[in-house]
Motif scaffolding. Sequence first.
Motif, PDB file in Angstrom:
ATOM      1  N   PRO A 116       0.823  -1.219   0.000  1.00 17.38           N
ATOM      2  CA  PRO A 116       0.000   0.000   0.000  1.00 17.38           C
ATOM      3  C   PRO A 116       0.852   1.261   0.000  1.00 17.38           C
ATOM      4  CG  PRO A 116      -0.039  -1.060   2.151  1.00 17.38           C
ATOM      5  CD  PRO A 116       0.706  -1.979   1.247  1.00 17.38           C
ATOM      6  N   TYR A 117       0.241   2.349  -0.394  1.00 19.81           N
ATOM      7  CA  TYR A 117       0.936   3.639  -0.518  1.00 19.81           C
ATOM      8  C   TYR A 117       1.711   4.002   0.760  1.00 19.81           C
ATOM      9  CZ  TYR A 117       1.476   8.734  -0.814  1.00 19.81           C
ATOM     10  OH  TYR A 117       1.972  10.010  -0.798  1.00 19.81           O
ATOM     11  N   ALA A 118       1.105   3.737   1.923  1.00 17.82           N
ATOM     12  CA  ALA A 118       1.738   4.122   3.195  1.00 17.82           C
ATOM     13  C   ALA A 118       3.052   3.384   3.432  1.00 17.82           C
ATOM     14  CB  ALA A 118       0.775   3.866   4.351  1.00 17.82           C
ATOM     15  N   GLU A 119       3.241   2.261   2.739  1.00 19.83           N
ATOM     16  CA  GLU A 119       4.473   1.480   2.954  1.00 19.83           C
ATOM     17  C   GLU A 119       5.502   1.687   1.851  1.00 19.83           C
ATOM     18  OE1 GLU A 119       3.463  -2.626   3.681  1.00 19.83           O
ATOM     19  OE2 GLU A 119       1.876  -2.046   5.072  1.00 19.83           O
ATOM     20  N   TRP A 120       5.207   2.551   0.911  1.00 16.79           N
ATOM     21  CA  TRP A 120       6.189   2.816  -0.147  1.00 16.79           C
ATOM     22  C   TRP A 120       7.435   3.453   0.457  1.00 16.79           C
ATOM     23  CZ3 TRP A 120       2.926   5.412  -4.611  1.00 16.79           C
ATOM     24  CH2 TRP A 120       2.034   4.464  -5.119  1.00 16.79           C
ATOM     25  N   SER A 121       8.569   3.076  -0.122  1.00 19.07           N
ATOM     26  CA  SER A 121       9.829   3.579   0.420  1.00 19.07           C
ATOM     27  C   SER A 121      10.761   3.982  -0.720  1.00 19.07           C
ATOM     28  CB  SER A 121      10.458   2.464   1.260  1.00 19.07           C
ATOM     29  OG  SER A 121      11.841   2.571   1.277  1.00 19.07           O
ATOM     30  N   ALA A 122      11.677   4.872  -0.391  1.00 16.76           N
ATOM     31  CA  ALA A 122      12.676   5.279  -1.391  1.00 16.76           C
ATOM     32  C   ALA A 122      13.529   4.084  -1.811  1.00 16.76           C
ATOM     33  CB  ALA A 122      13.552   6.386  -0.813  1.00 16.76           C
ATOM     34  N   ASP A 123      13.683   3.110  -0.890  1.00 16.84           N
ATOM     35  CA  ASP A 123      14.499   1.930  -1.205  1.00 16.84           C
ATOM     36  C   ASP A 123      13.852   1.007  -2.233  1.00 16.84           C
ATOM     37  OD1 ASP A 123      16.637   2.562   0.363  1.00 16.84           O
ATOM     38  OD2 ASP A 123      15.815   1.611   2.163  1.00 16.84           O
ATOM     39  N   ASP A 124      12.566   1.223  -2.522  1.00 24.66           N
ATOM     40  CA  ASP A 124      11.904   0.386  -3.539  1.00 24.66           C
ATOM     41  C   ASP A 124      12.473   0.661  -4.938  1.00 24.66           C
ATOM     42  OD1 ASP A 124      10.286  -0.370  -1.460  1.00 24.66           O
ATOM     43  OD2 ASP A 124       8.571   0.866  -2.051  1.00 24.66           O
ATOM     44  N   TRP A 125      13.057   1.837  -5.104  1.00 23.87           N
ATOM     45  CA  TRP A 125      13.459   2.270  -6.452  1.00 23.87           C
ATOM     46  C   TRP A 125      14.795   1.655  -6.870  1.00 23.87           C
ATOM     47  CZ3 TRP A 125      10.552   5.188  -9.855  1.00 23.87           C
ATOM     48  CH2 TRP A 125       9.281   5.486  -9.366  1.00 23.87           C
ATOM     49  N   PRO A 126      14.907   1.287  -8.140  1.00 25.23           N
ATOM     50  CA  PRO A 126      16.126   0.615  -8.608  1.00 25.23           C
ATOM     51  C   PRO A 126      17.344   1.524  -8.557  1.00 25.23           C
ATOM     52  CG  PRO A 126      14.754   1.238 -10.459  1.00 25.23           C
ATOM     53  CD  PRO A 126      13.953   1.543  -9.227  1.00 25.23           C
ATOM     54  N   LYS A 127      18.498   0.883  -8.331  1.00 27.68           N
ATOM     55  CA  LYS A 127      19.737   1.653  -8.227  1.00 27.68           C
ATOM     56  C   LYS A 127      20.666   1.399  -9.416  1.00 27.68           C
ATOM     57  CE  LYS A 127      19.400   1.530  -3.198  1.00 27.68           C
ATOM     58  NZ  LYS A 127      18.100   0.828  -3.173  1.00 27.68           N
ATOM     59  N   LYS A 128      20.723   0.125  -9.845  1.00 27.37           N
ATOM     60  CA  LYS A 128      21.646  -0.220 -10.937  1.00 27.37           C
ATOM     61  C   LYS A 128      20.930  -0.369 -12.282  1.00 27.37           C
ATOM     62  CE  LYS A 128      24.742  -2.440  -7.683  1.00 27.37           C
ATOM     63  NZ  LYS A 128      25.288  -3.696  -7.159  1.00 27.37           N
ATOM     64  N   LEU A 129      19.619  -0.357 -12.271  1.00 31.59           N
ATOM     65  CA  LEU A 129      18.809  -0.434 -13.498  1.00 31.59           C
ATOM     66  C   LEU A 129      19.109  -1.694 -14.303  1.00 31.59           C
ATOM     67  CD1 LEU A 129      17.074   2.093 -13.380  1.00 31.59           C
ATOM     68  CD2 LEU A 129      19.383   2.879 -12.930  1.00 31.59           C
ATOM     69  N   GLN A 130      19.440  -2.764 -13.605  1.00 28.09           N
ATOM     70  CA  GLN A 130      19.867  -4.010 -14.249  1.00 28.09           C
ATOM     71  C   GLN A 130      18.784  -5.070 -14.060  1.00 28.09           C
ATOM     72  OE1 GLN A 130      23.077  -6.027 -12.205  1.00 28.09           O
ATOM     73  NE2 GLN A 130      24.015  -6.643 -14.138  1.00 28.09           N
ATOM     74  N   ASN A 131      18.509  -5.830 -15.136  1.00 28.57           N
ATOM     75  CA  ASN A 131      17.526  -6.915 -15.008  1.00 28.57           C
ATOM     76  C   ASN A 131      18.065  -7.969 -14.038  1.00 28.57           C
ATOM     77  OD1 ASN A 131      16.513  -9.791 -16.132  1.00 28.57           O
ATOM     78  ND2 ASN A 131      14.965  -8.238 -16.498  1.00 28.57           N
ATOM     79  N   PRO A 132      17.242  -8.405 -13.068  1.00 25.33           N
ATOM     80  CA  PRO A 132      17.763  -9.332 -12.054  1.00 25.33           C
ATOM     81  C   PRO A 132      18.118 -10.708 -12.603  1.00 25.33           C
ATOM     82  CG  PRO A 132      15.428  -8.850 -11.679  1.00 25.33           C
ATOM     83  CD  PRO A 132      15.869  -7.972 -12.794  1.00 25.33           C
ATOM     84  N   THR A 133      17.547 -11.122 -13.731  1.00 24.57           N
ATOM     85  CA  THR A 133      17.825 -12.450 -14.295  1.00 24.57           C
ATOM     86  C   THR A 133      18.943 -12.394 -15.334  1.00 24.57           C
ATOM     87  OG1 THR A 133      15.480 -12.915 -14.012  1.00 24.57           O
ATOM     88  CG2 THR A 133      16.756 -14.482 -15.343  1.00 24.57           C
ATOM     89  N   TYR A 134      18.885 -11.410 -16.186  1.00 24.68           N
ATOM     90  CA  TYR A 134      19.876 -11.294 -17.261  1.00 24.68           C
ATOM     91  C   TYR A 134      20.764 -10.076 -16.990  1.00 24.68           C
ATOM     92  CZ  TYR A 134      16.876 -14.688 -19.500  1.00 24.68           C
ATOM     93  OH  TYR A 134      16.137 -15.812 -19.770  1.00 24.68           O
ATOM     94  N   SER A 135      21.986 -10.366 -16.533  1.00 21.38           N
ATOM     95  CA  SER A 135      22.842  -9.279 -16.056  1.00 21.38           C
ATOM     96  C   SER A 135      23.345  -8.375 -17.177  1.00 21.38           C
ATOM     97  CB  SER A 135      24.034  -9.856 -15.292  1.00 21.38           C
ATOM     98  OG  SER A 135      24.790 -10.690 -16.150  1.00 21.38           O
ATOM     99  N   ASN A 136      23.145  -8.771 -18.424  1.00 19.96           N
ATOM    100  CA  ASN A 136      23.584  -7.903 -19.528  1.00 19.96           C
ATOM    101  C   ASN A 136      22.425  -7.063 -20.081  1.00 19.96           C
ATOM    102  OD1 ASN A 136      22.229 -10.059 -20.600  1.00 19.96           O
ATOM    103  ND2 ASN A 136      23.563 -10.277 -22.391  1.00 19.96           N
ATOM    104  N   MET A 137      21.321  -7.020 -19.342  1.00 22.87           N
ATOM    105  CA  MET A 137      20.187  -6.200 -19.795  1.00 22.87           C
ATOM    106  C   MET A 137      19.923  -5.075 -18.794  1.00 22.87           C
ATOM    107  SD  MET A 137      17.587  -9.060 -21.272  1.00 22.87           S
ATOM    108  CE  MET A 137      16.629  -7.884 -22.170  1.00 22.87           C
ATOM    109  N   PHE A 138      19.807  -3.873 -19.325  1.00 24.34           N
ATOM    110  CA  PHE A 138      19.579  -2.681 -18.492  1.00 24.34           C
ATOM    111  C   PHE A 138      18.440  -1.861 -19.104  1.00 24.34           C
ATOM    112  CE2 PHE A 138      23.947  -3.913 -17.906  1.00 24.34           C
ATOM    113  CZ  PHE A 138      24.233  -3.653 -16.571  1.00 24.34           C
ATOM    114  N   ALA A 139      17.798  -1.078 -18.288  1.00 30.25           N
ATOM    115  CA  ALA A 139      16.760  -0.172 -18.808  1.00 30.25           C
ATOM    116  C   ALA A 139      16.799   1.129 -18.013  1.00 30.25           C
ATOM    117  CB  ALA A 139      15.391  -0.813 -18.685  1.00 30.25           C
ATOM    118  N   VAL A 140      16.722   2.243 -18.722  1.00 33.57           N
ATOM    119  CA  VAL A 140      16.746   3.555 -18.059  1.00 33.57           C
ATOM    120  C   VAL A 140      15.546   4.392 -18.516  1.00 33.57           C
ATOM    121  CG1 VAL A 140      19.261   3.551 -17.896  1.00 33.57           C
ATOM    122  CG2 VAL A 140      18.164   4.659 -19.839  1.00 33.57           C
ATOM    123  N   GLY A 141      15.344   5.502 -17.845  1.00 37.17           N
ATOM    124  CA  GLY A 141      14.284   6.440 -18.247  1.00 37.17           C
ATOM    125  C   GLY A 141      12.916   5.781 -18.255  1.00 37.17           C
TER     126      GLY A 141
END
Lengths: 280, 55
Positions: A116-141
Amino acid sequence: MWISNEQFLGDLGMGAMHLEQGGYTMHSKSFAESIFAERDIRWIVGAHVKQVEAGKVEYELLDSTFHEQSFDFAMLIPPFAGQEMKAFDASGEDITSTIFAPSGYMKVDADYTPKPYAEWSADDWPKKLQNPTYSNMFAVGIAFAPPHQISQPRKSPNDTLITPAPPRTGMPSATMARAVAENIVDMINGVSDTPTRTASMAQMGAACIASTGKDFFTGTAAAMTVYPVVPDYAKFPDTGRDQSLTSGEVGLGAQWIKHTLHHLFIYKAKLKPFWSVIPE
Amino acid sequence: MMQDQIPENKRPYEQAYFPAKPNKFVLFMHTFLPWQIIRFAALNLKIVRLLMKGH
């Protein structure tokens, strides 16, 4: 007339912001409404545009009432949406759900646990923008799947989601792109096996200059700066933001910045000498 | 003044009745060159600080 899916004017898709004005810490709702009222622009908020016809737009409000607005000239900005792409691995197995979120954006190192909205945190947001399964895939913007909106999500009784998407174009997008590009270079060159630079929207700022008249001597613009883009109430309990870096003002000086950025970014896009030292 | 002489949006209890509006001095300062040169420098400095913190 301004029609927006924001809950209130000045939400800006990032849960609004607070700025210092005349000795007060003011909410961006007051700032935005003042600019609109001064220019005699009316606003309809909490609206989801259902249909556009010649000279007429139909929209639904948060109370599930339906309305129409006539126009001579209209400009509509479509909501951010992921592409309906399918992904398959080398053996032909469908791996779409591993790579893309249901919204069509690419999954990265964000915390996608529904909460829920009340539990959203800044830590939820990605830092490295890297796909967790395929380490050679990234997405930005606007290519990466955000963990959730930044603004409080609202639904009409008809179950229509009426809320703005997180803004992640412009300065945040370019900041992420630079960090990811440099990480990829390091990974290709064997400097590191994993990304070493981070670019979380909860740890970066953004500046936005909205022109309200382009003349070099009589024009004005609204300049807004915010840090961080995603509010962090653990670090900044009052407003979620560093108030020394979060501001908004209207003036000719802001319009000059708009001019400066225009020429700087075109120079940079043309890769002219020293283009890489021009910041995002 | 009768209310029907006021633009509909600015009448009491209508949308544009509530927000703060700039007075003549504030509007003058929006394009007053000496002040705006200072604001231009201040805004640039703030953006540089943002860049240094976020990069």
